[in-house]
Design a protein around this motif. Structure first.
Motif, PDB file in Angstrom:
ATOM      1  N   LEU A  34       0.822  -1.210   0.000  1.00 27.04           N
ATOM      2  CA  LEU A  34       0.000   0.000   0.000  1.00 27.04           C
ATOM      3  C   LEU A  34       0.855   1.260   0.000  1.00 27.04           C
ATOM      4  O   LEU A  34       0.518   2.247  -0.654  1.00 27.04           O
ATOM      5  CB  LEU A  34      -0.939  -0.001   1.209  1.00 27.04           C
ATOM      6  N   PHE A  35       1.976   1.226   0.708  1.00 27.03           N
ATOM      7  CA  PHE A  35       2.861   2.384   0.739  1.00 27.03           C
ATOM      8  C   PHE A  35       3.422   2.681  -0.647  1.00 27.03           C
ATOM      9  O   PHE A  35       3.432   3.830  -1.099  1.00 27.03           O
ATOM     10  CB  PHE A  35       4.004   2.164   1.723  1.00 27.03           C
ATOM     11  N   PHE A  36       3.879   1.644  -1.352  1.00 24.23           N
ATOM     12  CA  PHE A  36       4.454   1.871  -2.681  1.00 24.23           C
ATOM     13  C   PHE A  36       3.394   2.285  -3.692  1.00 24.23           C
ATOM     14  O   PHE A  36       3.665   3.112  -4.568  1.00 24.23           O
ATOM     15  CB  PHE A  36       5.229   0.639  -3.150  1.00 24.23           C
ATOM     16  N   ILE A  37       2.186   1.759  -3.574  1.00 24.36           N
ATOM     17  CA  ILE A  37       1.099   2.203  -4.449  1.00 24.36           C
ATOM     18  C   ILE A  37       0.814   3.682  -4.198  1.00 24.36           C
ATOM     19  O   ILE A  37       0.670   4.472  -5.142  1.00 24.36           O
ATOM     20  CB  ILE A  37      -0.164   1.349  -4.235  1.00 24.36           C
ATOM     21  N   PHE A  38       0.755   4.077  -2.930  1.00 23.00           N
ATOM     22  CA  PHE A  38       0.526   5.477  -2.591  1.00 23.00           C
ATOM     23  C   PHE A  38       1.651   6.356  -3.128  1.00 23.00           C
ATOM     24  O   PHE A  38       1.407   7.441  -3.650  1.00 23.00           O
ATOM     25  CB  PHE A  38       0.411   5.644  -1.080  1.00 23.00           C
ATOM     26  N   LEU A  39       2.876   5.892  -3.006  1.00 23.37           N
ATOM     27  CA  LEU A  39       4.020   6.665  -3.477  1.00 23.37           C
ATOM     28  C   LEU A  39       3.963   6.878  -4.986  1.00 23.37           C
ATOM     29  O   LEU A  39       4.190   7.998  -5.475  1.00 23.37           O
ATOM     30  CB  LEU A  39       5.317   5.950  -3.077  1.00 23.37           C
ATOM     31  N   VAL A  40       3.639   5.842  -5.738  1.00 21.66           N
ATOM     32  CA  VAL A  40       3.536   5.954  -7.195  1.00 21.66           C
ATOM     33  C   VAL A  40       2.408   6.912  -7.575  1.00 21.66           C
ATOM     34  O   VAL A  40       2.585   7.774  -8.449  1.00 21.66           O
ATOM     35  CB  VAL A  40       3.328   4.555  -7.830  1.00 21.66           C
ATOM     36  N   LEU A  41       1.256   6.787  -6.928  1.00 22.78           N
ATOM     37  CA  LEU A  41       0.142   7.690  -7.231  1.00 22.78           C
ATOM     38  C   LEU A  41       0.489   9.133  -6.881  1.00 22.78           C
ATOM     39  O   LEU A  41       0.112  10.064  -7.599  1.00 22.78           O
ATOM     40  CB  LEU A  41      -1.110   7.245  -6.477  1.00 22.78           C
ATOM     41  N   PHE A  42       1.224   9.340  -5.807  1.00 25.68           N
ATOM     42  CA  PHE A  42       1.652  10.685  -5.431  1.00 25.68           C
ATOM     43  C   PHE A  42       2.568  11.286  -6.489  1.00 25.68           C
ATOM     44  O   PHE A  42       2.398  12.437  -6.897  1.00 25.68           O
ATOM     45  CB  PHE A  42       2.356  10.661  -4.077  1.00 25.68           C
ATOM     46  N   VAL A  43       3.537  10.513  -6.957  1.00 26.14           N
ATOM     47  CA  VAL A  43       4.472  11.014  -7.973  1.00 26.14           C
ATOM     48  C   VAL A  43       3.731  11.323  -9.271  1.00 26.14           C
ATOM     49  O   VAL A  43       3.978  12.358  -9.906  1.00 26.14           O
ATOM     50  CB  VAL A  43       5.619   9.995  -8.199  1.00 26.14           C
ATOM     51  N   ILE A  44       2.796  10.462  -9.656  1.00 26.24           N
ATOM     52  CA  ILE A  44       2.025  10.697 -10.883  1.00 26.24           C
ATOM     53  C   ILE A  44       1.195  11.975 -10.756  1.00 26.24           C
ATOM     54  O   ILE A  44       1.158  12.792 -11.680  1.00 26.24           O
ATOM     55  CB  ILE A  44       1.135   9.476 -11.198  1.00 26.24           C
ATOM     56  N   SER A  45       0.549  12.162  -9.615  1.00 25.32           N
ATOM     57  CA  SER A  45      -0.258  13.374  -9.438  1.00 25.32           C
ATOM     58  C   SER A  45       0.617  14.616  -9.359  1.00 25.32           C
ATOM     59  O   SER A  45       0.232  15.686  -9.834  1.00 25.32           O
ATOM     60  CB  SER A  45      -1.140  13.260  -8.202  1.00 25.32           C
ATOM     61  N   LEU A  46       1.807  14.494  -8.776  1.00 19.45           N
ATOM     62  CA  LEU A  46       2.732  15.622  -8.711  1.00 19.45           C
ATOM     63  C   LEU A  46       3.183  16.021 -10.108  1.00 19.45           C
ATOM     64  O   LEU A  46       3.170  17.205 -10.464  1.00 19.45           O
ATOM     65  CB  LEU A  46       3.937  15.250  -7.843  1.00 19.45           C
ATOM     66  N   ILE A  47       3.568  15.060 -10.925  1.00 22.34           N
ATOM     67  CA  ILE A  47       3.995  15.333 -12.295  1.00 22.34           C
ATOM     68  C   ILE A  47       2.830  15.890 -13.104  1.00 22.34           C
ATOM     69  O   ILE A  47       2.998  16.839 -13.876  1.00 22.34           O
ATOM     70  CB  ILE A  47       4.580  14.064 -12.944  1.00 22.34           C
ATOM     71  N   GLY A  48       1.640  15.311 -12.921  1.00 18.49           N
ATOM     72  CA  GLY A  48       0.462  15.817 -13.628  1.00 18.49           C
ATOM     73  C   GLY A  48       0.152  17.255 -13.264  1.00 18.49           C
ATOM     74  O   GLY A  48      -0.221  18.058 -14.116  1.00 18.49           O
ATOM     75  N   GLY A  49       0.306  17.614 -12.005  1.00 19.42           N
ATOM     76  CA  GLY A  49       0.078  18.981 -11.576  1.00 19.42           C
ATOM     77  C   GLY A  49       1.094  19.948 -12.144  1.00 19.42           C
ATOM     78  O   GLY A  49       0.755  21.067 -12.520  1.00 19.42           O
ATOM     79  N   LEU A  50       2.345  19.514 -12.229  1.00 18.70           N
ATOM     80  CA  LEU A  50       3.381  20.389 -12.794  1.00 18.70           C
ATOM     81  C   LEU A  50       3.178  20.585 -14.293  1.00 18.70           C
ATOM     82  O   LEU A  50       3.380  21.686 -14.804  1.00 18.70           O
ATOM     83  CB  LEU A  50       4.761  19.791 -12.516  1.00 18.70           C
ATOM     84  N   VAL A  51       2.775  19.538 -14.999  1.00 21.06           N
ATOM     85  CA  VAL A  51       2.561  19.645 -16.434  1.00 21.06           C
ATOM     86  C   VAL A  51       1.330  20.508 -16.720  1.00 21.06           C
ATOM     87  O   VAL A  51       1.323  21.290 -17.662  1.00 21.06           O
ATOM     88  CB  VAL A  51       2.400  18.222 -17.057  1.00 21.06           C
ATOM     89  N   LYS A  52       0.302  20.387 -15.908  1.00 17.63           N
ATOM     90  CA  LYS A  52      -0.933  21.144 -16.104  1.00 17.63           C
ATOM     91  C   LYS A  52      -0.720  22.637 -15.899  1.00 17.63           C
ATOM     92  O   LYS A  52      -1.361  23.459 -16.553  1.00 17.63           O
ATOM     93  CB  LYS A  52      -1.992  20.636 -15.134  1.00 17.63           C
ATOM     94  N   LYS A  53       0.182  23.017 -14.977  1.00 19.07           N
ATOM     95  CA  LYS A  53       0.458  24.428 -14.726  1.00 19.07           C
ATOM     96  C   LYS A  53       1.109  25.097 -15.920  1.00 19.07           C
ATOM     97  O   LYS A  53       0.923  26.278 -16.158  1.00 19.07           O
ATOM     98  CB  LYS A  53       1.350  24.593 -13.499  1.00 19.07           C
ATOM     99  N   GLN A  54       1.910  24.388 -16.667  1.00 22.81           N
ATOM    100  CA  GLN A  54       2.634  24.974 -17.793  1.00 22.81           C
ATOM    101  C   GLN A  54       1.700  25.088 -18.914  1.00 22.81           C
ATOM    102  O   GLN A  54       1.314  25.761 -19.620  1.00 22.81           O
ATOM    103  CB  GLN A  54       3.806  24.098 -18.205  1.00 22.81           C
TER     104      GLN A  54
END
Length: 54
Positions: A34-54
């Motif tokens: 569960l920790f690694f699934i959460f970590l992967v989802l966090f990184v994906i959402s972080l990257i998605g948020g950075l790409v969306k801002k640009q």
């Protein structure tokens, strides 16, 4: 999902204190997954948020 990882971690600690090896090992493995699934989802959402801002 992080909440479930923390719950299983606490169950693993309590089981380890009482000496239930099989229960502790099972709870630890579930918490790790569960920790690694959460970590992967966090990184994906972080990257998605950075790409969306640009």
């Amino acid at each position: 999902m992080l909440r479930w990882a923390l719950i299983f971690f606490i169950v693993a600690i309590i089981a380890a204190i009482f000496g239930f090896g099989g229960i502790a090992a099972g709870a630890v493995s579930i918490a790790k997954i569960l920790f690694f699934i959460f970590l992967v989802l966090f990184v994906i959402s972080l990257i998605g948020g950075l790409v969306k801002k640009q």
